[in-house]
Design an enzyme around this catalytic site. Structure first.
Site, PDB file in Angstrom:
ATOM      1  N   LYS A  13     -25.779  -3.467 -30.684  1.00 24.91           N
ATOM      2  CA  LYS A  13     -24.885  -2.260 -29.752  1.00 24.91           C
ATOM      3  C   LYS A  13     -25.550  -2.132 -28.557  1.00 24.91           C
ATOM      4  O   LYS A  13     -24.700  -2.088 -27.562  1.00 24.91           O
ATOM      5  CB  LYS A  13     -24.711  -1.059 -30.744  1.00 24.91           C
ATOM      6  CG  LYS A  13     -24.014  -1.311 -31.944  1.00 24.91           C
ATOM      7  CD  LYS A  13     -23.837   0.066 -32.742  1.00 24.91           C
ATOM      8  CE  LYS A  13     -25.104   0.722 -33.146  1.00 24.91           C
ATOM      9  NZ  LYS A  13     -25.764  -0.012 -34.059  1.00 24.91           N
ATOM     10  N   ARG A  88     -22.311   9.307 -35.758  1.00 21.40           N
ATOM     11  CA  ARG A  88     -23.068   8.744 -37.171  1.00 21.40           C
ATOM     12  C   ARG A  88     -22.057   8.949 -38.535  1.00 21.40           C
ATOM     13  O   ARG A  88     -22.227   8.337 -39.366  1.00 21.40           O
ATOM     14  CB  ARG A  88     -24.352   9.191 -37.276  1.00 21.40           C
ATOM     15  CG  ARG A  88     -25.183   8.253 -36.443  1.00 21.40           C
ATOM     16  CD  ARG A  88     -26.702   8.637 -36.406  1.00 21.40           C
ATOM     17  NE  ARG A  88     -27.481   8.331 -35.420  1.00 21.40           N
ATOM     18  CZ  ARG A  88     -27.851   7.103 -35.073  1.00 21.40           C
ATOM     19  NH1 ARG A  88     -27.773   6.105 -35.855  1.00 21.40           N
ATOM     20  NH2 ARG A  88     -28.841   6.656 -34.056  1.00 21.40           N
ATOM     21  N   ARG A 123     -38.420 -10.127 -35.521  1.00 18.47           N
ATOM     22  CA  ARG A 123     -38.896  -9.493 -34.258  1.00 18.47           C
ATOM     23  C   ARG A 123     -40.146  -9.180 -33.945  1.00 18.47           C
ATOM     24  O   ARG A 123     -40.617  -8.647 -35.024  1.00 18.47           O
ATOM     25  CB  ARG A 123     -37.840  -8.188 -33.979  1.00 18.47           C
ATOM     26  CG  ARG A 123     -36.202  -8.523 -33.648  1.00 18.47           C
ATOM     27  CD  ARG A 123     -35.735  -7.314 -32.713  1.00 18.47           C
ATOM     28  NE  ARG A 123     -35.601  -6.134 -33.526  1.00 18.47           N
ATOM     29  CZ  ARG A 123     -34.523  -5.067 -33.349  1.00 18.47           C
ATOM     30  NH1 ARG A 123     -33.590  -5.312 -32.475  1.00 18.47           N
ATOM     31  NH2 ARG A 123     -34.588  -3.946 -33.905  1.00 18.47           N
ATOM     32  N   ARG A 156     -42.612  -4.097 -35.608  1.00 17.36           N
ATOM     33  CA  ARG A 156     -42.593  -2.847 -35.440  1.00 17.36           C
ATOM     34  C   ARG A 156     -42.097  -2.332 -37.016  1.00 17.36           C
ATOM     35  O   ARG A 156     -41.572  -2.825 -37.688  1.00 17.36           O
ATOM     36  CB  ARG A 156     -41.393  -2.157 -34.720  1.00 17.36           C
ATOM     37  CG  ARG A 156     -41.615  -2.365 -33.117  1.00 17.36           C
ATOM     38  CD  ARG A 156     -40.485  -1.781 -32.336  1.00 17.36           C
ATOM     39  NE  ARG A 156     -39.257  -1.545 -32.949  1.00 17.36           N
ATOM     40  CZ  ARG A 156     -38.120  -1.134 -32.487  1.00 17.36           C
ATOM     41  NH1 ARG A 156     -37.917  -1.222 -31.191  1.00 17.36           N
ATOM     42  NH2 ARG A 156     -36.982  -1.196 -33.098  1.00 17.36           N
ATOM     43  N   ARG A 167     -32.437   1.219 -43.635  1.00 15.00           N
ATOM     44  CA  ARG A 167     -31.345   1.807 -42.821  1.00 15.00           C
ATOM     45  C   ARG A 167     -29.938   1.243 -42.862  1.00 15.00           C
ATOM     46  O   ARG A 167     -28.916   1.791 -42.868  1.00 15.00           O
ATOM     47  CB  ARG A 167     -32.032   1.231 -41.418  1.00 15.00           C
ATOM     48  CG  ARG A 167     -33.267   1.824 -41.006  1.00 15.00           C
ATOM     49  CD  ARG A 167     -34.018   1.459 -39.728  1.00 15.00           C
ATOM     50  NE  ARG A 167     -32.891   1.385 -38.482  1.00 15.00           N
ATOM     51  CZ  ARG A 167     -33.210   0.795 -37.482  1.00 15.00           C
ATOM     52  NH1 ARG A 167     -34.225  -0.463 -37.488  1.00 15.00           N
ATOM     53  NH2 ARG A 167     -32.517   0.768 -36.519  1.00 15.00           N
TER      54      ARG A 167
END
Length: 210
Positions: A13, A88, A123, A156, A167
């Site tokens: 996004k 949200r 990542r 991370r 999540r």
């Protein structure tokens, strides 16, 4: 053009908002950024948000909506904007409607959970300079070492598989119902995630009739 971008964490996004902002010449309004700006500028709503954050609590919907309303009233939003990260929940979407905030379209980037798990777990970021890499898509020249500054590459906490999984659960439970909410209003434009970032941008522009 007043847009909302929906999609699971890691759907891209932020990247798409940035690209669409340039192509459509309208600002991207990211909830996190405007929250930080309102706190830094000491606006009344910003100070209210800070008091909740300092107490370790979630900022209530009405405060978030207040900050967004303040931001959307600024001059650069008069020709439109892209909202990223809000609403949200259904409660936030209803509160925005009550505040008179309207949209032309709600774009939902559709991507499988497995692909997100793969994308996020690959990542890596440089501890020193913050440069980002991806083990499959954008690997560093030397494993675990930043091309730019030679710093150590780390994963991370947000990108660890267990964090990503939780999540995604929160997204499916709280945010995904917004798709049906906006579909009822005739605003939803689902867009399948494409193999490249540019192809996804083009697919979104087609869905918007651009």
């Amino acid at each position: 053009m007043k847009l909302i971008l929906l999609g699971a964490p890691g759907a891209g996004k932020g990247t798409q908002a940035e690209r669409l902002s340039k192509k459509l010449e309208i600002p991207t309004i990211s909830t996190g950024n405007i929250l930080r700006a309102a706190i830094k500028n000491g606006t009344p709503t910003g100070l209210k948000a800070k008091s909740f954050m300092d107490a370790g609590q979630l900022v209530p919907d009405e405060v978030i909506i207040g900050i967004i309303t303040e931001r959307l009233a600024e001059e650069d939003c008069k020709n439109g904007y892209i909202l990223d990260g809000v609403p949200r929940t259904i409660a936030q979407a209803e509160a925005m409607e009550r505040s008179g905030i309207v949209f032309d379209a709600v774009v939902s980037i559709e991507i499988a959970d497995e692909e997100i798990m793969e994308r996020m777990s690959g990542r890596r970021v440089c501890e020193s300079c913050g440069a980002s890499y991806h083990l499959a898509a954008v690997p560093p020249k030397r494993e675990g070492v930043c091309d730019s500054c030679g710093g150590k590459l780390v994963q991370r906490k947000d990108d660890a598989p267990e964090t990503v999984r939780s999540r995604l659960e929160v997204y499916h439970r709280e945010t995904e119902p917004l798709k049906a909410f906006y579909e009822k209003r005739g605003l939803l434009k689902p867009v399948e995630n494409q193999t490249t970032v540019e192809d996804t941008t083009q697919a979104i522009l087609r869905a918007l009739g651009r």
